[in-house]
Scaffold this active site. Structure first.
Site, PDB file in Angstrom:
ATOM      1  N   LEU A  41       0.812  -1.205   0.000  1.00 35.26           N
ATOM      2  CA  LEU A  41       0.000   0.000   0.000  1.00 35.26           C
ATOM      3  C   LEU A  41       0.851   1.262   0.000  1.00 35.26           C
ATOM      4  O   LEU A  41       1.687   1.457   0.891  1.00 35.26           O
ATOM      5  CB  LEU A  41      -0.937  -0.010   1.207  1.00 35.26           C
ATOM      6  N   ASP A  42       0.634   2.114  -1.005  1.00 39.26           N
ATOM      7  CA  ASP A  42       1.284   3.422  -1.121  1.00 39.26           C
ATOM      8  C   ASP A  42       2.808   3.327  -1.171  1.00 39.26           C
ATOM      9  O   ASP A  42       3.516   4.273  -0.811  1.00 39.26           O
ATOM     10  CB  ASP A  42       0.871   4.350   0.036  1.00 39.26           C
ATOM     11  N   GLU A  43       3.334   2.198  -1.637  1.00 37.15           N
ATOM     12  CA  GLU A  43       4.780   2.019  -1.712  1.00 37.15           C
ATOM     13  C   GLU A  43       5.240   1.625  -3.112  1.00 37.15           C
ATOM     14  O   GLU A  43       6.351   1.131  -3.286  1.00 37.15           O
ATOM     15  CB  GLU A  43       5.243   0.977  -0.687  1.00 37.15           C
TER      16      GLU A  43
END
Length: 280
Positions: free
Chosen positions: A222-224
Site C-alpha cells: 500500500l502506497d509504496e
C-alpha cells in the site's frame, strides 16, 4: 512512433537501435537514454518518423534485436490514444483537473469511464457531460463483488490505464496484479507518517514546514509502489489546517497530471522498485 526499451547494459545497444532505424529509412526525432550502474540495466526512449518504413517490418526487426539483447520493449504510434479510466471517491479536485486538461488537449487520451463508489451527484461542480459514469458502491461485505464488477468494466471498456484520482478504497492484491504497471495513484507525501483521516490537520499539529504529493504505480504494498513524480511546497506557522488542505489539493492536481501525461507519452519505464522518467 515511440520505441521504449530496457535490457542488461552492454556495448552496442544504441548503435543497434539507431542502425536498425537508419537502415529502414526512419528519421530519429528525439532520443534519451540512461545507464543504471547500480542495477546494470540500460533504458532508452526513441521518438522517430518511420517515413516509408512498414510498422510490421519494424516490429519484426526490433523483435529480432530484442531477442539478442534480452530486451523488454514497446513500440507505439504517437497517433494511438490510450484509453484511461478515472476512479474517484468524494473529493473531485484531481478528477475535475484531469477532465479539464483532457478537454483542453493537454492529455492525449480517451476517457473510457469515470467510476466512483459514490453517485454522480457527489460531483456537482465537475463537468461529466459526455463521459460514461459508473456508480459502483462498496461496503466491506460487498468489496469482492464490487471489484469483480470493476475488473469486468476495465476489460469491457478496453481500458489501458487506470488512474486513482483520490479513490479512497484499497485495491485487493488480485486486482492490483491484474493492473500491474498500468494503475497510478496520488496521495499526500507525508506517508508513512500521518496516516488515516485529516492528514493535513495532523501535520499542522506537528508543525511541519513542507507539504507535498506523490504519484506512483499501484502495487500490493500500500502506497509504496514505484514513484513517478513528486512535488513539495514550503509552509509556515501562519498556514492554518484549511490552508494546508487547499495547498495540498493544488500540489496533488499538478503532480497527478504530470504523472499521467508522462505515462501516456511513454516517458516512464519501470526499474524494479523505482522508475526511469524521461521528462520533456
Amino acid at each position: 512512433m515511440i520505441l521504449t526499451l530496457s535490457c542488461p547494459d552492454r556495448a552496442g545497444i544504441v548503435a543497434g537501435v539507431s542502425g536498425l532505424l537508419y537502415e529502414r529509412g526512419a528519421n530519429i526525432l528525439d532520443a534519451q537514454q540512461y545507464d543504471d550502474e547500480e542495477t546494470g540495466r540500460f533504458f532508452m526512449r526513441v521518438v522517430f518518423d518511420p517515413q516509408d518504413a512498414s510498422a510490421d517490418a519494424l516490429r519484426e526487426e526490433i523483435s529480432e534485436l530484442a531477442a539478442l539483447l534480452a530486451m523488454d520493449w514497446t513500440l507505439r504510434s504517437r497517433k494511438t490514444r490510450r484509453r484511461v479510466m478515472i476512479l474517484a471517491s468524494q473529493t473531485d479536485h484531481c478528477l475535475a483537473d484531469l477532465i479539464w486538461r483532457w478537454r483542453q488537449g493537454e492529455l492525449s487520451m480517451d476517457i473510457a469511464a469515470v467510476v466512483s463508489n459514490h453517485p454522480a451527484s457527489t460531483f456537482p461542480h465537475t463537468d461529466l457531460k459526455g463521459i460514461p459514469f459508473h456508480h459502483l458502491p462498496v461496503t466491506p461485505e460487498t468489496k469482492a463483488d464490487q471489484e469483480k464488477a470493476l475488473a469486468r468494466l476495465i476489460a469491457n471498456t478496453e481500458t489501458d490505464l487506470v488512474v486513482l484520482a483520490r479513490y479512497m478504497q484499497v485495491l485487493s492484491a488480485d486486482l492490483v496484479s491484474v493492473l500491474a504497471g498500468r494503475c497510478i495513484n496520488i496521495h499526500h507525501s507525508f506517508l508513512p507518517g500521518f496516516k488515516g483521516a485529516k492528514p493535513y490537520h495532523q501535520a499542522h499539529a506537528r508543525g511541519v514546514k513542507v507539504i507535498g504529493a506523490t504519484a506512483h504505480f499501484v502495487t500490493a504494498d500500500l502506497d509504496e509502489g514505484p514513484i513517478i513524480e513528486q512535488d513539495v511546497e514550503r509552509i509556515s506557522h501562519r498556514d492554518t489546517p484549511a490552508a494546508l488542505v487547499r495547498k495540498g489539493r493544488d500540489i496533488e492536481r499538478r503532480v497527478l497530471a504530470r504523472a499521467v501525461r508522462w505515462v501516456l507519452e511513454d516517458r516512464v519505464l519501470l526499474n524494479g522498485r523505482k522508475t526511469v522518467v524521461f521528462t520533456d
